[in-house]
Design a protein around this motif. Sequence first.
Motif, PDB file in Angstrom:
ATOM      1  N   GLN A  95      13.959  10.185  23.271  1.00 29.94           N
ATOM      2  CA  GLN A  95      13.875   9.537  21.961  1.00 29.94           C
ATOM      3  C   GLN A  95      12.714   8.556  21.914  1.00 29.94           C
ATOM      4  N   ASP A  96      12.498   7.878  23.031  1.00 30.37           N
ATOM      5  CA  ASP A  96      11.374   6.926  23.095  1.00 30.37           C
ATOM      6  C   ASP A  96      10.046   7.661  22.937  1.00 30.37           C
ATOM      7  N   VAL A  97       9.943   8.879  23.569  1.00 27.52           N
ATOM      8  CA  VAL A  97       8.707   9.672  23.446  1.00 27.52           C
ATOM      9  C   VAL A  97       8.497  10.097  22.004  1.00 27.52           C
ATOM     10  N   GLN A  98       9.591  10.540  21.351  1.00 27.74           N
ATOM     11  CA  GLN A  98       9.477  10.963  19.955  1.00 27.74           C
ATOM     12  C   GLN A  98       9.076   9.793  19.053  1.00 27.74           C
ATOM     13  N   ASN A  99       9.702   8.658  19.284  1.00 22.98           N
ATOM     14  CA  ASN A  99       9.358   7.477  18.486  1.00 22.98           C
ATOM     15  C   ASN A  99       7.904   7.081  18.693  1.00 22.98           C
ATOM     16  N   GLU A 100       7.458   7.244  19.946  1.00 27.43           N
ATOM     17  CA  GLU A 100       6.068   6.922  20.239  1.00 27.43           C
ATOM     18  C   GLU A 100       5.122   7.881  19.517  1.00 27.43           C
ATOM     19  N   GLN A 101       5.536   9.181  19.496  1.00 27.95           N
ATOM     20  CA  GLN A 101       4.709  10.184  18.803  1.00 27.95           C
ATOM     21  C   GLN A 101       4.634   9.896  17.302  1.00 27.95           C
ATOM     22  N   LYS A 102       5.769   9.480  16.732  1.00 24.76           N
ATOM     23  CA  LYS A 102       5.782   9.134  15.314  1.00 24.76           C
ATOM     24  C   LYS A 102       4.853   7.959  15.026  1.00 24.76           C
ATOM     25  N   VAL A 103       4.846   7.035  15.925  1.00 25.50           N
ATOM     26  CA  VAL A 103       3.972   5.879  15.739  1.00 25.50           C
ATOM     27  C   VAL A 103       2.517   6.315  15.789  1.00 25.50           C
ATOM     28  N   TYR A 104       2.204   7.180  16.773  1.00 21.96           N
ATOM     29  CA  TYR A 104       0.827   7.672  16.872  1.00 21.96           C
ATOM     30  C   TYR A 104       0.431   8.448  15.611  1.00 21.96           C
ATOM     31  N   THR A 105       1.342   9.321  15.072  1.00 18.51           N
ATOM     32  CA  THR A 105       1.060  10.081  13.846  1.00 18.51           C
ATOM     33  C   THR A 105       0.789   9.146  12.674  1.00 18.51           C
ATOM     34  N   LYS A 106       1.589   8.098  12.606  1.00 21.21           N
ATOM     35  CA  LYS A 106       1.415   7.126  11.522  1.00 21.21           C
ATOM     36  C   LYS A 106       0.059   6.428  11.643  1.00 21.21           C
ATOM     37  N   ILE A 107      -0.302   6.134  12.872  1.00 21.07           N
ATOM     38  CA  ILE A 107      -1.601   5.487  13.100  1.00 21.07           C
ATOM     39  C   ILE A 107      -2.747   6.409  12.692  1.00 21.07           C
ATOM     40  N   GLN A 108      -2.605   7.701  13.059  1.00 14.00           N
ATOM     41  CA  GLN A 108      -3.644   8.671  12.698  1.00 14.00           C
ATOM     42  C   GLN A 108      -3.776   8.807  11.177  1.00 14.00           C
ATOM     43  N   ALA A 109      -2.635   8.875  10.480  1.00 13.11           N
ATOM     44  CA  ALA A 109      -2.668   8.983   9.018  1.00 13.11           C
ATOM     45  C   ALA A 109      -3.335   7.764   8.390  1.00 13.11           C
ATOM     46  N   THR A 110      -3.047   6.631   8.972  1.00 14.71           N
ATOM     47  CA  THR A 110      -3.647   5.393   8.465  1.00 14.71           C
ATOM     48  C   THR A 110      -5.156   5.420   8.633  1.00 14.71           C
ATOM     49  N   HIS A 111      -5.617   5.884   9.816  1.00 13.04           N
ATOM     50  CA  HIS A 111      -7.059   5.970  10.057  1.00 13.04           C
ATOM     51  C   HIS A 111      -7.723   6.979   9.112  1.00 13.04           C
ATOM     52  N   LYS A 112      -7.029   8.124   8.884  1.00 14.08           N
ATOM     53  CA  LYS A 112      -7.595   9.145   8.006  1.00 14.08           C
ATOM     54  C   LYS A 112      -7.720   8.640   6.574  1.00 14.08           C
ATOM     55  N   GLN A 113      -6.683   7.954   6.120  1.00 15.10           N
ATOM     56  CA  GLN A 113      -6.719   7.394   4.775  1.00 15.10           C
ATOM     57  C   GLN A 113      -7.832   6.363   4.637  1.00 15.10           C
ATOM     58  N   ARG A 114      -8.018   5.615   5.723  1.00 13.18           N
ATOM     59  CA  ARG A 114      -9.079   4.607   5.703  1.00 13.18           C
ATOM     60  C   ARG A 114     -10.462   5.276   5.635  1.00 13.18           C
ATOM     61  N   GLU A 115     -10.602   6.403   6.367  1.00 17.46           N
ATOM     62  CA  GLU A 115     -11.882   7.127   6.328  1.00 17.46           C
ATOM     63  C   GLU A 115     -12.168   7.686   4.932  1.00 17.46           C
ATOM     64  N   LEU A 116     -11.119   8.240   4.298  1.00 21.90           N
ATOM     65  CA  LEU A 116     -11.298   8.775   2.937  1.00 21.90           C
ATOM     66  C   LEU A 116     -11.669   7.659   1.963  1.00 21.90           C
ATOM     67  N   ALA A 117     -11.043   6.517   2.095  1.00 29.00           N
ATOM     68  CA  ALA A 117     -11.354   5.394   1.207  1.00 29.00           C
ATOM     69  C   ALA A 117     -12.798   4.938   1.418  1.00 29.00           C
ATOM     70  N   ASN A 118     -13.202   4.903   2.700  1.00 32.25           N
ATOM     71  CA  ASN A 118     -14.582   4.500   2.993  1.00 32.25           C
ATOM     72  C   ASN A 118     -15.589   5.501   2.396  1.00 32.25           C
ATOM     73  N   LYS A 119     -15.253   6.799   2.536  1.00 31.41           N
ATOM     74  CA  LYS A 119     -16.148   7.838   2.020  1.00 31.41           C
ATOM     75  C   LYS A 119     -16.258   7.775   0.493  1.00 31.41           C
ATOM     76  N   SER A 120     -15.101   7.521  -0.169  1.00 28.58           N
ATOM     77  CA  SER A 120     -15.101   7.389  -1.629  1.00 28.58           C
ATOM     78  C   SER A 120     -15.956   6.208  -2.066  1.00 28.58           C
ATOM     79  N   TRP A 121     -15.838   5.130  -1.298  1.00 23.77           N
ATOM     80  CA  TRP A 121     -16.626   3.926  -1.621  1.00 23.77           C
ATOM     81  C   TRP A 121     -18.129   4.180  -1.439  1.00 23.77           C
ATOM     82  N   GLU A 122     -18.460   4.933  -0.402  1.00 23.89           N
ATOM     83  CA  GLU A 122     -19.872   5.248  -0.160  1.00 23.89           C
ATOM     84  C   GLU A 122     -20.447   6.111  -1.291  1.00 23.89           C
ATOM     85  N   ASN A 123     -19.633   7.084  -1.770  1.00 16.38           N
ATOM     86  CA  ASN A 123     -20.072   7.926  -2.889  1.00 16.38           C
ATOM     87  C   ASN A 123     -20.281   7.101  -4.155  1.00 16.38           C
ATOM     88  N   PHE A 124     -19.360   6.149  -4.353  1.00 19.34           N
ATOM     89  CA  PHE A 124     -19.472   5.295  -5.533  1.00 19.34           C
ATOM     90  C   PHE A 124     -20.743   4.453  -5.479  1.00 19.34           C
TER      91      PHE A 124
END
Length: 938
Positions: free
Chosen positions: A807-836
């Motif tokens: 369960q600890d491994v799964q929880n850790e994986q969920k945390v990593y997935t959440k971190i990755q999604a956060t980074h991806k969203q941040r990259e998209l926001a940065n890219k949108s800002w650059e286009n603007f």
Amino acid sequence: MGAAVETIEARGTEVPRAELIPPRTAPPKGGVGCRQPTCLGTCGASLSRSVCLNRGAFKTMDLNRVINLLEETDKDDLEEKQLNSVKKLVQCYQNGLPLRDLAQIFKILNLCAEKIENQPHFIESAFNILQLCGLPFLKKKVSDEITYAEDTANSIALLGELMKIPNSELRIQICYQQANSSYKIKMAEVSGLAKTMVESLTLLENQLVEKLWVLKALQHLSTSEVNCTLMLKAQAAKEICAHLNDPDPSGQLLFRSSEILWNLLEKSPKEETIQQLSNLECLLALKEVFKNLFMRGFSHYDRQLRNDILVITTIIAQNPGTPMIECGFTRDLILFATFTEVKSQNPLVKGLKLSNSYEDFELKKLLFNIIVILCKDLPTIQLLIDGKVILALFTYVKKPEKHKIMEWSAAQYEELQLHAIATLSSVAPFLTEEYMLCQGNARVLAFLEWCESEDSFFSHGNSFHGTGGRANKFAQMRYSLRLLRAMVYTEDETINNDLCEKGTIQQLIGVFKNTISKSNDKEEAIVLEIQSDILLILSGLCEHHIPRKEIFGTEGVDIILHVMKTDPTKLRTGLGYNVLLLSTLDSIWCCILGCYPLEDYFLEKEGIFLLLDLLALNQKKFCNLILGIMVEFCDNPKTTAHVNAWRGKKDQTAASLLIKLWRKEEKELGVKRDKHGMIIDTKKPLFTSFQEEQKIMPLPANCPTLAVMDVAENIRAKIYAVLGKLDFENLPGLSAEDFVTLCIIHRYLDFKIGEIWNEICEEIKLEKLRPVNTDKKILEAITTASENIGKMVASLQSEMIESQAHQDVQNEQKVYTKIQATHKQRELANKSWENFLARTSNAKTLKKAKRLQEKAIESSRYSKPPPNAIFHRTDIKGLNTTVPSGRVVTVESTPARLLGGPLADTDIALKKLPIRGGALQKVKAVKTVNELKKSVPT
């Protein structure tokens, strides 16, 4: 004793001192020609300065020649030559004896002493040498004290041996040499002089003057602990005490002897001294001395000495084997203690009267004190009954009467009153019938009512028993409650029923409430003790009696809850909050449990929450009692909901708290667990380190074994019982570690039964018994089943740990997935800002974006519009943006001139027009969002 010393020294004509003064004057102290001698002076100070030899302070002579001359026996006119040589020695050493010559000089003294029997003229020679011993010992070097220590000790020891010579003047002179300096005292200790002097007393039974001098010397020697120990080895305490009544017109014998006994009791092993004095001969002597001083002593000194003898007797009476009754001393002491309160026709006290002098006042307190000690010996009880001790003591349990001529002053009477009540607390439990015949309960409750009243009373509070009671009646209340507590805990139903019939429960609850309102910081410790005693008395009255618990009622529960809400930090102040809390927990057990209305009221007032708060403090002295209360309370079906609803710090639940306490207890007991809390030894899963160290021994059937004793000696069984009543299921707020421990707790009873069967098997082996085949198979099956339970629990714990790890491994994986999604969203926001930014800063990019936008719009349209369709334009003519327009209009903050300022209110604005701002103003109409939409061309 110090005052007695001054008195006896200053008695003048009462003591014929001429009999005690040596027949010859002592030589002058200090040297004639030496201004700064190196010596140990009579004051005990050691001067470590060099001696000036050219001034004659350190004269010497050929001592070997003198010794040889004294050893000769076959020459004419030899005696005169020998005497002359000793005279020259005395003249030479008139300033003091050098340490380096001490051994030879004492050898000369011994030779002179041996010649006294046949040649009496040598008495003077020996006497003169002894007088020199009274002067300071001289040293040439600082190291002389160490170098000649053995010679000095042997020389001083010789003084004790010389006491055997049957010559009065010589003996007196030996005793006259007081060990004034620290060095002399040390050498006297090493030499064993004190023991020799005690042994010499047997030679002086009929020689009073010499005996008094020996006692004076022993008095000085007994100031040293080493000397006192040596004196005890010679039976000094017994020998001196047995002769206290010997004829002595001077009075010195009794004074010196009592002083020596004091020193022996203080500075030597007390038990050994008391043992020597605990015989019939010594007690008879003490009895006669005390009676004579009590009945015939009228001077200040006699009264002091009388009190000293009583203190010595009190110390001896503490020894259980002392024959106080056999010698008649106990009966006399009881008579003397009560004759002023209870009229007696005994001739010993006929016409006697105590004054209010300090010595008689101290005597009265000492007599009360010795009664407390005597009552511990059961054969004394009948003498206490015959002496009407309870009735005498109860004469003090009443409020002070006004306008009455009293023997004692107000302060003295108050102290005796408190002392008498304290004495009753010790004596009355042994004399319950006498207590009831004297209406003891009614007297104490009436006195307690006076203590609580607003009656004007100015207490002095200047004694041991009056501590904290100045200008109030707390001291009287404190000792009255102690007396009631002592009587209640005799568990005599006659006394307890009488108390309850007199309304004691309600009265004590009222007293408790008043102490809460009247207490202050100065008397805080006394008030806490009073409150503790009240709760203990109530516990003793209500235990096992439901009707009395009902009388205790909700008022009683309220005072318990009040104490339980005490700030936990006060438990560390040392004022008595710990004792009060323990008394409170005891009163919950005795006054609430078993009475369902009070239990429900306790639960309604969140009593279980308060109990768990106390348990969470994790103080070992409270845990056992609180858990016992929790076990009993859990029989009430309403309790479970309260226990599960409780939350501690960091949202801790009751179940988690109990499991945490289990782990802590096992750690302290040394139970073997791995780092995850799993069972290591499946055969002995509950074994403590103490059980491991102890070897199993065959015991009778009625003796508890180690496994059984373990149940009562720690809190594991109570934690199991509480969790068992919570059903072990659906326990909230548990971690994986808690669940691992819970597996062990759940099987506690099974494991404990297995322990007991293992002990049975071991005892059978030790006793070399051979069970029949059937029994043998049953024993093997039981032990195997117990071990299998251990293995099953260990397996279940392993699964839990593995599951938790997964369960600890799964929880850790969920945390990593959440971190990755956060980074991806941040990259998209940065890219949108650059286009603007690119569209706003680069005209080509802006045009390209415009073309893409138009192309996207065109591609989204129908190629052939449907019939009757209304066409709407998607762009605003003349709008130079690439961002689609929405229906949201952003409006900046309304100017202050329109609103009239931050304090502008409609009602206020109507009353007064401010200089700036003011009420709302009429402005030109502003188009709303809907009107704006209508104005936009479609």
